[in-house]
Design a protein around this motif. Structure first.
Motif, PDB file in Angstrom:
ATOM      1  N   LYS A 221       0.821  -1.216   0.000  1.00 57.68           N
ATOM      2  CA  LYS A 221       0.000   0.000   0.000  1.00 57.68           C
ATOM      3  C   LYS A 221       0.857   1.270   0.000  1.00 57.68           C
ATOM      4  O   LYS A 221       0.319   2.371   0.063  1.00 57.68           O
ATOM      5  CB  LYS A 221      -0.921   0.013   1.234  1.00 57.68           C
ATOM      6  CG  LYS A 221      -1.810  -1.219   1.382  1.00 57.68           C
ATOM      7  CD  LYS A 221      -2.842  -1.333   0.276  1.00 57.68           C
ATOM      8  CE  LYS A 221      -3.881  -2.407   0.553  1.00 57.68           C
ATOM      9  NZ  LYS A 221      -3.319  -3.757   0.592  1.00 57.68           N
ATOM     10  N   GLU A 280     -12.306 -10.526  -1.265  1.00 61.78           N
ATOM     11  CA  GLU A 280     -12.450  -9.595  -0.148  1.00 61.78           C
ATOM     12  C   GLU A 280     -13.762  -8.841  -0.302  1.00 61.78           C
ATOM     13  O   GLU A 280     -14.180  -8.540  -1.420  1.00 61.78           O
ATOM     14  CB  GLU A 280     -11.292  -8.595  -0.082  1.00 61.78           C
ATOM     15  CG  GLU A 280     -10.006  -9.193   0.429  1.00 61.78           C
ATOM     16  CD  GLU A 280      -8.905  -8.159   0.645  1.00 61.78           C
ATOM     17  OE1 GLU A 280      -9.133  -6.971   0.288  1.00 61.78           O
ATOM     18  OE2 GLU A 280      -7.851  -8.521   1.164  1.00 61.78           O
ATOM     19  N   ALA A 282     -15.633  -5.288   1.130  1.00 61.97           N
ATOM     20  CA  ALA A 282     -15.466  -4.005   1.807  1.00 61.97           C
ATOM     21  C   ALA A 282     -16.722  -3.188   1.535  1.00 61.97           C
ATOM     22  O   ALA A 282     -17.667  -3.654   0.900  1.00 61.97           O
ATOM     23  CB  ALA A 282     -14.217  -3.294   1.297  1.00 61.97           C
ATOM     24  N   SER A 288     -15.646   2.982   4.631  1.00 63.82           N
ATOM     25  CA  SER A 288     -14.659   2.473   3.666  1.00 63.82           C
ATOM     26  C   SER A 288     -13.228   2.613   4.179  1.00 63.82           C
ATOM     27  O   SER A 288     -12.336   1.864   3.764  1.00 63.82           O
ATOM     28  CB  SER A 288     -14.800   3.209   2.336  1.00 63.82           C
ATOM     29  OG  SER A 288     -14.579   4.601   2.503  1.00 63.82           O
ATOM     30  N   GLU A 289     -13.000   3.576   5.090  1.00 60.15           N
ATOM     31  CA  GLU A 289     -11.654   3.779   5.627  1.00 60.15           C
ATOM     32  C   GLU A 289     -11.174   2.587   6.464  1.00 60.15           C
ATOM     33  O   GLU A 289      -9.987   2.458   6.772  1.00 60.15           O
ATOM     34  CB  GLU A 289     -11.600   5.066   6.471  1.00 60.15           C
ATOM     35  CG  GLU A 289     -12.396   5.032   7.769  1.00 60.15           C
ATOM     36  CD  GLU A 289     -13.885   5.295   7.582  1.00 60.15           C
ATOM     37  OE1 GLU A 289     -14.587   5.370   8.604  1.00 60.15           O
ATOM     38  OE2 GLU A 289     -14.351   5.430   6.431  1.00 60.15           O
ATOM     39  N   GLY A 291     -11.236  -0.484   5.453  1.00 60.86           N
ATOM     40  CA  GLY A 291     -10.732  -1.531   4.577  1.00 60.86           C
ATOM     41  C   GLY A 291     -11.709  -2.696   4.501  1.00 60.86           C
ATOM     42  O   GLY A 291     -12.897  -2.551   4.778  1.00 60.86           O
ATOM     43  N   SER A 292     -11.202  -3.862   4.132  1.00 54.47           N
ATOM     44  CA  SER A 292     -12.079  -5.025   3.974  1.00 54.47           C
ATOM     45  C   SER A 292     -12.561  -5.504   5.337  1.00 54.47           C
ATOM     46  O   SER A 292     -11.838  -5.431   6.327  1.00 54.47           O
ATOM     47  CB  SER A 292     -11.352  -6.151   3.250  1.00 54.47           C
ATOM     48  OG  SER A 292     -10.254  -6.604   4.001  1.00 54.47           O
ATOM     49  N   ARG A 322     -14.599  -4.771  12.994  1.00 53.45           N
ATOM     50  CA  ARG A 322     -14.757  -3.927  11.803  1.00 53.45           C
ATOM     51  C   ARG A 322     -16.209  -3.833  11.382  1.00 53.45           C
ATOM     52  O   ARG A 322     -16.692  -2.773  10.987  1.00 53.45           O
ATOM     53  CB  ARG A 322     -13.915  -4.481  10.651  1.00 53.45           C
ATOM     54  CG  ARG A 322     -12.438  -4.245  10.850  1.00 53.45           C
ATOM     55  CD  ARG A 322     -11.686  -4.458   9.576  1.00 53.45           C
ATOM     56  NE  ARG A 322     -10.250  -4.329   9.819  1.00 53.45           N
ATOM     57  CZ  ARG A 322      -9.328  -4.325   8.865  1.00 53.45           C
ATOM     58  NH1 ARG A 322      -9.710  -4.448   7.609  1.00 53.45           N
ATOM     59  NH2 ARG A 322      -8.066  -4.215   9.158  1.00 53.45           N
TER      60      ARG A 322
END
Length: 434
Positions: A221, A280, A282, A288-289, A291-292, A322
């Motif tokens: 990344k 994955e 998401a 969305s910040e 991630g998956s 999450r």
């Protein structure tokens, strides 16, 4: 908030370990909803629950997850026993489930074995939004039988349905095929040859991965690596006919289920054991910040890596923290905590003692009862019942003890009636129904 933490440290009060977190009573309704939904879905689709231990031999993950992975090299918590064994807090479920599959002879039962787990995993990574050193996962494994693409699709389906039933919006599913032991070595070589031309310009992690785990170069990344990653050879052009056919069938099943997806030729996963399908999930927009929130894939070679026979398998995991953070980011309404509708008020020491049996009698009848036995004042107890929104109060005093009766008061209308204790459960149920 930061000032409060500083004061706590200065005062010498104990604090949780960095990266670990408490799940407080106010949070439990979220956890109950997510875990209940996950469990119900898994069991509907024929998965049985398995609970492997938190501690395993460290070499299980070194062989399975991969000695060259970040999880094993940087993130695994290990300890040495007095007997000299090196153990690890599990950083993931899959190698543990595969070990249990062999150890307990699950291969001799009907195949495939469809298994699910819910519990904590431990990784020593930098704590940040959605990342904890102790986190919780909902895990699915389909082990044995044939490497049938229908099970790849079914695992993806369950995670998609989990998000839908929790009313998570804007779900984005990405898929890729990373090939098999026939075609992937050729692609790895091409990838290494491409990156060797820029090996002095990529980050230190990628320089290490270039030698031992080149597929993970696609997962970097870092901004300095982005221009080079964008021009890497497309793995979907390099996979063999068998892998291409497998992926095509997975996509056909997803089309049949009307599950939308995007093919992402740079999607890889952090474990060495994956082959063919990887995926994955998401969200786009709020959350969305993070991630998956779920991912997985096929791992037909994992059992061989652990020293066993070739065993087809596919699975995945969803991060519960999450998911809950995404629900909050999308301003989902907090789950309604099941409310106790009956509140027992005692007056006097004798009634307080006898109240314990009254509560037990109601419990046996399936009636939830709250109380405040630590308070002596009837006024204070009534105030608690009213503040917490109870519908019915049971008032039990010295006279009621003597007469073997109890007062049932409707806290909304203030109407009350004295009934015999032996009829209490019947009368309470009648009022709750009405």
């Amino acid at each position: 908030m930061a000032e409060k933490k500083t004061k706590k440290k200065q005062s010498g009060l104990p604090q949780s370990v960095r990266g670990m977190h408490d799940i407080l009573p106010a949070e439990q309704p979220w956890w109950d909803k997510v875990t209940r939904t996950a469990r119900d879905l898994a069991e509907f689709y024929g998965f049985g629950r398995i609970e492997p231990p938190i501690l395993e031999r460290a070499d299980l993950f070194e062989k399975g997850t991969g000695a060259e992975t970040d999880i094993v090299q940087k993130e695994m918590y290990t300890l040495r026993t007095r007997g000299g064994d090196t153990l690890a807090l599990r950083p993931e479920f899959t190698p543990s489930v595969m070990r249990a599959y062999v150890e307990h002879g699950l291969s001799r039962l009907g195949q495939p074995q469809k298994l699910y787990s819910i519990g904590p995993i431990f990784r020593h990574e930098a704590p940040q939004l959605g990342r904890f050193r102790q986190a919780h996962q909902f895990n699915l494994e389909v082990v044995g039988g044939q490497n049938d693409p229908v099970y790849d699709a079914q695992v993806i389906l369950i995670f998609s349905r989990l998000a839908e039933e929790l009313r998570i919006r804007d779900i984005a599913l990405r898929l890729n095929s990373i090939g098999c032991k026939v075609c992937r070595p050729l692609y790895r070589k091409q990838l290494q040859n491409y990156y060797k031309r820029v090996d002095r310009k990529i980050c230190s992690d990628c320089a290490r991965r270039l030698k031992g785990n080149p597929l993970r170069l696609l997962d970097c990344k870092r901004e300095e690596c982005a221009p080079y990653k964008a021009k890497t050879p497309n793995i979907l052009d390099k996979i063999c006919v068998t892998c291409s056919s497998h992926l095509k069938q997975v996509l056909e099943y997803l089309d049949e289920l009307k599950i939308s997806y995007t093919l992402d030729n740079q999607l890889v996963r952090g474990m060495d054991y994956y082959s063919r399908t990887v995926f994955e999930l998401a969200v786009e927009g709020p959350g969305s910040e993070l991630g998956s929130f779920a991912g997985g894939g096929r791992y037909d070679y994992l059992m061989e890596m652990l020293g066993g026979r070739a065993t087809p398998a596919v699975g995945g995991a969803a991060g519960l923290e999450r998911i809950i953070l995404i629900l909050k980011a999308q301003e989902a309404k907090p789950p309604i905590k099941s409310h106790k509708k009956v509140f027992l008020i005692h007056v006097g020491e004798t009634a307080k003692k006898k109240s314990l049996n009254v509560i037990e009698d109601l419990r046996l009848e399936g009636i939830q009862v709250a109380e405040s036995l630590g308070r002596e004042s009837m006024k204070a107890q009534l105030k608690t019942a009213d503040k917490e929104g109870f519908e019915i109060a049971l008032i039990f005093g010295q006279q009621e003890v003597f007469e073997k009766s109890i007062i049932i008061r409707n806290l909304r209308t203030s109407l009350q009636e004295t009934v015999p204790l032996e009829r209490l459960a019947i009368e309470v149920k009648k009022r709750l129904r009405s």
